[in-house]
Design an enzyme around this catalytic site. Structure first.
Site, PDB file in Angstrom:
ATOM      1  N   GLU A 187      -2.946 -10.051   3.994  1.00 50.05           N
ATOM      2  CA  GLU A 187      -3.827  -9.878   5.150  1.00 50.05           C
ATOM      3  C   GLU A 187      -4.891 -10.967   5.245  1.00 50.05           C
ATOM      4  O   GLU A 187      -5.277 -11.386   6.345  1.00 50.05           O
ATOM      5  CB  GLU A 187      -4.502  -8.501   5.107  1.00 50.05           C
ATOM      6  CG  GLU A 187      -3.578  -7.324   5.376  1.00 50.05           C
ATOM      7  CD  GLU A 187      -2.945  -6.754   4.117  1.00 50.05           C
ATOM      8  OE1 GLU A 187      -2.444  -5.629   4.166  1.00 50.05           O
ATOM      9  OE2 GLU A 187      -2.959  -7.453   3.072  1.00 50.05           O
ATOM     10  N   GLU A 199       0.826  -1.207   0.000  1.00 48.03           N
ATOM     11  CA  GLU A 199       0.000   0.000   0.000  1.00 48.03           C
ATOM     12  C   GLU A 199       0.861   1.257   0.000  1.00 48.03           C
ATOM     13  O   GLU A 199       0.530   2.249  -0.665  1.00 48.03           O
ATOM     14  CB  GLU A 199      -0.932  -0.003   1.211  1.00 48.03           C
ATOM     15  CG  GLU A 199      -2.010  -1.066   1.135  1.00 48.03           C
ATOM     16  CD  GLU A 199      -2.771  -1.225   2.426  1.00 48.03           C
ATOM     17  OE1 GLU A 199      -3.955  -1.613   2.370  1.00 48.03           O
ATOM     18  OE2 GLU A 199      -2.198  -0.970   3.511  1.00 48.03           O
TER      19      GLU A 199
END
Length: 256
Positions: free
Chosen positions: A130, A110
């Site tokens: 994740e 990110e």
């Protein structure tokens, strides 16, 4: 500030180094606060015209947030409203280049996607892991992947959590270039130097314009582009650019 995030300025280029290599440059709350502060300085300083973000060492750009710190938030709402380093990078008015060395995982991916230009070393690896731990990314993961790599490739990363190498990231559009590890920082600073040599107001408005193109309807985006062009055209730098062109010399831009 923290010793685990280094910030320097030289030749109109700021360099931000995530410096926790023994933990794959995983981000702590203190490091996130330091990155937010560094971006704020970049926005305030006329000495900065471009920014390079990288990770210390050869193993990792960043493995994202340090998972061992996540239970330190009193409530999920506190976690949701934490200082987010990806938000900070997206809010940087100056063009930002990610030099991705090694692993860019979770929040590290990110972080790279929050930058405007991404180049990678041949040993770079990218993943959104994740889902393997029971949650999803929250720093712009899905939006960033969908814009950069397309919905099918984004889904592959988001739903499997599996890793891709630098060549696949290049083929998918996640990065613009892949270079040997010993050339990564030189190439990142070469690109930053070219950007820093351009008219800085024009560079900042070009960044605004690019971001707007993702969120505005087509006709409104074109109108906005023309508004930004008019603003740039009225600057001293634009007049200097036209004069330099007529006089066949290099322009001297002052950010005015």
């Amino acid at each position: 500030m923290t010793d685990e995030l280094r910030f320097t300025i030289a030749d109109r280029v700021a360099t931000i180094v995530i410096d926790r290599p023994h933990k794959l440059n995983a981000m702590t709350p203190a490091m996130a606060d330091a990155l937010v502060a560094a971006v704020g300085e970049c926005n305030r300083s006329d000495a900065v015209r471009a920014v390079v973000v990288t990770g210390a060492g050869e193993k990792a750009f960043s493995a994202g947030s340090d998972i061992t710190t996540l239970d330190g938030y009193a409530t999920p709402w506190d976690f949701r409203n934490r200082a987010d380093y990806c938000d900070a990078l997206r809010a940087c008015r100056k063009p930002v280049i990610a030099a991705v060395n090694g692993y860019a995982l979770g929040g590290g991916l990110e972080t790279a996607m929050a930058c405007d230009i991404r180049i990678a070393s041949t040993n770079a690896r990218f993943a959104a892991p994740e889902i393997k731990l029971g949650w999803i990314g929250g720093g712009g993961m899905a939006a960033g992947l969908a814009y950069a790599a397309g919905p099918s490739n984004a889904a592959m990363l988001l739903l499997t959590g599996d890793m891709i190498d630098a060549d696949r990231a290049l083929a998918w559009g996640l990065v613009s270039e892949v270079v040997d590890p010993d050339r990564l920082m030189a190439r990142a600073h070469e690109i930053a130097g070219v950007i820093a040599s351009r008219a800085p107001i024009a560079a900042e408005t070009a960044k605004l314009n690019l971001h707007a193109s993702f969120t505005m309807p087509w006709d409104k985006a074109i109108d906005y582009e023309r508004d930004l062009q008019a603003i740039c055209f009225a600057t001293d730098d634009a007049r200097e650019g036209r004069a330099a062109f007529a006089e066949r010399r290099a322009p001297d831009f002052k950010r005015r």
